[in-house]
Design a protein around this motif. Structure first.
Motif, PDB file in Angstrom:
ATOM      1  N   ASN A  66       0.802  -1.228   0.000  1.00 50.82           N
ATOM      2  CA  ASN A  66       0.000   0.000   0.000  1.00 50.82           C
ATOM      3  C   ASN A  66       0.833   1.277   0.000  1.00 50.82           C
ATOM      4  O   ASN A  66       0.286   2.367  -0.081  1.00 50.82           O
ATOM      5  N   PHE A  97       2.692   4.500  -0.750  1.00 48.94           N
ATOM      6  CA  PHE A  97       2.644   5.479  -1.822  1.00 48.94           C
ATOM      7  C   PHE A  97       3.811   6.455  -1.696  1.00 48.94           C
ATOM      8  O   PHE A  97       4.429   6.853  -2.681  1.00 48.94           O
ATOM      9  N   PHE A  98       4.117   6.796  -0.465  1.00 49.44           N
ATOM     10  CA  PHE A  98       5.084   7.843  -0.151  1.00 49.44           C
ATOM     11  C   PHE A  98       6.475   7.564  -0.732  1.00 49.44           C
ATOM     12  O   PHE A  98       7.034   8.393  -1.450  1.00 49.44           O
ATOM     13  N   LEU A 109       6.781   7.240  -4.593  1.00 46.67           N
ATOM     14  CA  LEU A 109       6.570   8.569  -5.176  1.00 46.67           C
ATOM     15  C   LEU A 109       7.872   9.356  -5.201  1.00 46.67           C
ATOM     16  O   LEU A 109       8.195  10.023  -6.181  1.00 46.67           O
ATOM     17  N   LEU A 110       8.644   9.274  -4.116  1.00 45.71           N
ATOM     18  CA  LEU A 110       9.835  10.102  -4.013  1.00 45.71           C
ATOM     19  C   LEU A 110      11.092   9.414  -4.555  1.00 45.71           C
ATOM     20  O   LEU A 110      12.008  10.089  -5.004  1.00 45.71           O
ATOM     21  N   GLN A 112       0.485   1.460  -6.617  1.00 48.40           N
ATOM     22  CA  GLN A 112      -0.128   2.654  -6.022  1.00 48.40           C
ATOM     23  C   GLN A 112       0.208   3.893  -6.839  1.00 48.40           C
ATOM     24  O   GLN A 112      -0.633   4.756  -7.087  1.00 48.40           O
ATOM     25  N   LEU A 167      -1.621   3.849 -10.166  1.00 52.26           N
ATOM     26  CA  LEU A 167      -3.011   4.267 -10.022  1.00 52.26           C
ATOM     27  C   LEU A 167      -3.119   5.787 -10.070  1.00 52.26           C
ATOM     28  O   LEU A 167      -3.988   6.357 -10.733  1.00 52.26           O
ATOM     29  N   GLN A 168      -2.187   6.431  -9.371  1.00 57.92           N
ATOM     30  CA  GLN A 168      -2.176   7.886  -9.329  1.00 57.92           C
ATOM     31  C   GLN A 168      -1.902   8.471 -10.719  1.00 57.92           C
ATOM     32  O   GLN A 168      -2.537   9.422 -11.137  1.00 57.92           O
ATOM     33  N   ARG A 227      -4.825   8.028 -13.213  1.00 50.22           N
ATOM     34  CA  ARG A 227      -5.861   9.043 -13.081  1.00 50.22           C
ATOM     35  C   ARG A 227      -5.521  10.282 -13.888  1.00 50.22           C
ATOM     36  O   ARG A 227      -6.395  10.914 -14.489  1.00 50.22           O
ATOM     37  N   TYR A 256     -14.417   7.613 -14.733  1.00 48.40           N
ATOM     38  CA  TYR A 256     -14.527   7.079 -13.378  1.00 48.40           C
ATOM     39  C   TYR A 256     -14.772   5.579 -13.350  1.00 48.40           C
ATOM     40  O   TYR A 256     -14.319   4.903 -12.431  1.00 48.40           O
ATOM     41  N   LEU A 303     -11.385   4.176 -13.641  1.00 50.56           N
ATOM     42  CA  LEU A 303     -10.583   4.495 -12.455  1.00 50.56           C
ATOM     43  C   LEU A 303     -10.989   3.606 -11.274  1.00 50.56           C
ATOM     44  O   LEU A 303     -10.147   3.093 -10.537  1.00 50.56           O
ATOM     45  N   MET A 304     -12.311   3.418 -11.116  1.00 51.73           N
ATOM     46  CA  MET A 304     -12.784   2.556 -10.020  1.00 51.73           C
ATOM     47  C   MET A 304     -12.359   1.107 -10.259  1.00 51.73           C
ATOM     48  O   MET A 304     -11.950   0.416  -9.328  1.00 51.73           O
ATOM     49  N   SER A 307      -8.760   0.900  -9.336  1.00 50.48           N
ATOM     50  CA  SER A 307      -8.586   0.990  -7.874  1.00 50.48           C
ATOM     51  C   SER A 307      -8.894  -0.340  -7.215  1.00 50.48           C
ATOM     52  O   SER A 307      -8.195  -0.764  -6.288  1.00 50.48           O
ATOM     53  N   VAL A 365      -6.034  -3.014  -7.935  1.00 48.03           N
ATOM     54  CA  VAL A 365      -4.818  -2.962  -7.127  1.00 48.03           C
ATOM     55  C   VAL A 365      -5.100  -3.315  -5.663  1.00 48.03           C
ATOM     56  O   VAL A 365      -4.186  -3.588  -4.904  1.00 48.03           O
ATOM     57  N   SER A 366      -6.387  -3.301  -5.267  1.00 44.97           N
ATOM     58  CA  SER A 366      -6.717  -3.639  -3.882  1.00 44.97           C
ATOM     59  C   SER A 366      -6.962  -5.126  -3.686  1.00 44.97           C
ATOM     60  O   SER A 366      -7.077  -5.588  -2.549  1.00 44.97           O
TER      61      SER A 366
END
Lengths: 288, 290
Positions: free
Chosen positions: A220, A222-223, A226-227, A238, A241-242, A245, A252, A255-256, A259, A262-263
């Motif tokens: 899960n 993301f942080f 991302l960096l 994750q 997914l971002q 979008r 939508y 997108l759903m 989402s 990935v879950s």
């Protein structure tokens, strides 16, 4: 203990209400993922799709490199879970069952790590990643290239050493009687054999607790992706997914669908290992 | 067995863990403090500038805004999460049928990733087609652009934060309540205590350590809020939903002012340490007086 009928009815009412609030957004997301494109332009407001479009999932799948994202997430998660379990269990076992000079101060030092938020260390971590010698085009002084940035290393290695996992493992191994060790030592076993032949087979609940915790937090996350990553080939689900979008005008239904896709691993985990899952979240003090 | 070898083995067993810990946690903590006194950017060598970053931080109205927003987020999520979580946990211990189902459903949003949660709510809150505005219009209330309106952007994120965090508070408190001896409740029932009275005079006092734990972890976590904000609003509009970590990431990874961002990170570290100390202090006081 007894409760009056009114008390019980009110309890059921309240629980049902909150359960609905928790679940309805997800149900809406599920049904939205199955709606046809035309339903959005018409502005209809039905919960159920007027016609069902399960092919939205394959459409969403084809609109981005999900195969790559999933492979990246799977590799990073598997390596982080496997590696951290080995290192945490060994260290936890050592702190709990072996006396050695410096044990207490070393353990206290590790506990300090529990207090430090990932968001605080991220800037120096980034610089360290960038400066790992001989990786990513770097020379032996760590100059010139990207080091571990934008590679699996950046996402896996920091996850391997958890102050938390060691702490949990130590607590777990402390509960066994000393006689267990003595019997093994009399047979001439060393520390490693004691661990592998006696303690590891007893570690099922610990493996489940720590394994689930690590799986959820890395899958899960993301942080850090991302960096620490930027090329499309290194994206995790994750991040994918971002980006998904942003790359298209927001559709939508797709997108759903993405989402939910990935879950799926997390949802399977949750429903199959619910008891262990909940125990893991309670004892590790981490929201999934 | 070789005694000399045996003396080294324990250190070898903890070595890999310590190496990684030292390189990726301990060194960065010391380094971030150092960096906060420099003007480091990723592009040029750094120079020691003393406390200038902190002086600037004190006057930075944007960062002040971020602190205020973060505090609102903290209060706005922690109060309903703990209160509702406590009520739910208490209700679930009333020998409820379908306990496992209620627990699973209410906890479900908490297992999803913050990105999946954000995407779901992006749709729910969509100003034109979203179900929430649709439902509001159906009952005659005009909807609005929740995430892009400065008055509602932060409150929207707070609601989402409660939605994902409630289940966790509930299962932790439920585990705590299940640890309270049944005999206490039976004795109170015999003395004629009603359900709410038993809750007030047995459950709440005995749950104090768990409530404290939950309060501290939720506090620390809410000061780190980032993912939801970044994905849903990017801190906007007009910085109405920016938070401490959003500012740290913005200053360091978007503007490359790593030195300045480090002073913000040190501020976050300070808050976290204070809250953690508070936990030890309150925790030890609780055990000595009771």
């Amino acid at each position: 203990m007894k409760h009056t009928l009114t008390e019980r009815s009110l309890a059921y009412l309240f629980l049902t209400l909150i359960a609905l609030v928790a679940i309805i957004p997800l149900v809406i997301a599920l049904f939205t993922s199955l709606k046809g494109d035309e339903e959005f332009s018409l502005g209809g407001m039905t919960l159920l799709p007027s016609s069902w479009h399960p092919e939205n999932y394959s459409r969403a799948w084809e609109m981005a490199d999900w195969g790559v994202f999933i492979r990246n997430s799977a590799i990073v998660t598997a390596a982080a879970v496997g590696g951290s379990l080995v290192l945490n269990l060994l260290a936890g076992f050592t702190f709990a069952r072996i006396r050695f000079p410096g044990r207490t101060p070393l353990f206290l030092l590790l506990l300090l790590g529990l207090m430090i938020p990932a968001q605080v260390t991220v800037i120096p971590q980034f610089i360290i990643m960038k400066s790992i010698p001989l990786f990513g085009g770097n020379d032996w002084l760590g100059q010139g290239g990207n080091g571990w940035l934008d590679s699996y290393w950046a996402l896996i290695v920091p996850e391997l050493a958890g102050a938390f996992g060691v702490f949990m493992a130590r607590q777990f191994y402390l509960q066994f009687p000393k006689a267990l060790d003595d019997a093994s030592y009399i047979d001439g076993a060393g520390y490693l054999r004691l661990f592998f032949s006696v303690y590891l087979p007893l570690s099922g609940p610990l493996l489940a607790t720590l394994g689930i915790f690590k799986f959820v937090s890395v899958w899960n996350d993301f942080f850090h992706p991302l960096l620490y990553t930027n090329s499309p080939g290194m994206r995790t689900v994750q991040l994918g997914l971002q980006v998904f979008r942003g790359e298209h005008q927001v559709q939508y239904n797709l997108l759903m669908a993405a989402s939910l896709l990935v879950s799926i691993p997390i949802l399977i985990m949750f429903f199959v290992f619910q008891k262990q899952f909940i125990r893991s979240m309670v004892s590790t003090g981490v929201k999934g | 067995m070789n005694r000399g070898w045996n003396r080294i083995v324990p250190y070898l067993l903890i070595l890999p863990n310590y190496l990684i810990f030292a390189v990726f946690v301990l060194a960065p903590v010391l380094w971030i403090v150092y960096l906060s006194f420099t003007d480091y950017t990723i592009l040029q060598p750094s120079e020691w500038i003393g406390g200038r970053n902190y002086e600037r931080l004190l006057q930075d109205t944007l960062f002040r805004k971020a602190i205020v927003n973060t505090i609102w987020y903290w209060i706005g999520t922690i109060v309903p999460t703990i209160l509702l979580g406590l009520i739910l946990a208490a209700l679930l211990t009333m020998k409820i049928r379908l306990l496992a189902a209620f627990r699973a459903l209410i906890y479900l949003p908490g297992v999803l990733s913050s990105v999946a949660v954000a995407m779901t709510w992006l749709w729910l809150l969509d100003p034109l087609q979203g179900p929430i505005n649709g439902a509001l219009e159906a009952v005659g209330i005009g909807g609005r652009n929740w995430l892009q309106n400065p008055d509602t952007s932060l409150p929207s994120i707070i609601v989402i934060g409660v939605w994902t965090g409630l289940g966790y508070a509930m299962i932790v408190l439920l585990a705590g309540i299940q640890g309270i001896p049944e005999s206490l409740y039976e004795a109170a029932s015999l003395d004629g205590a009603s359900g709410p009275q038993r809750f007030r005079f047995i459950t709440v006092p005995l749950l104090k350590p768990i409530l404290l734990f939950l309060f501290i972890t939720a506090t620390i976590r809410s000061f780190q809020v980032f993912d939801l904000v970044y994905i849903l609003t990017g801190g906007g509009p007009a910085n109405s939903s920016t938070t401490i970590v959003t500012q740290i990431v913005g200053a360091s990874f978007q503007e490359y002012r790593m030195g300045y961002a480090s002073s913000m990170a040190v501020f976050l570290l300070g808050i976290t340490l204070i809250v953690t100390m508070l936990q030890y202090w309150l925790g030890s006081r609780n055990t000595t007086t009771e």
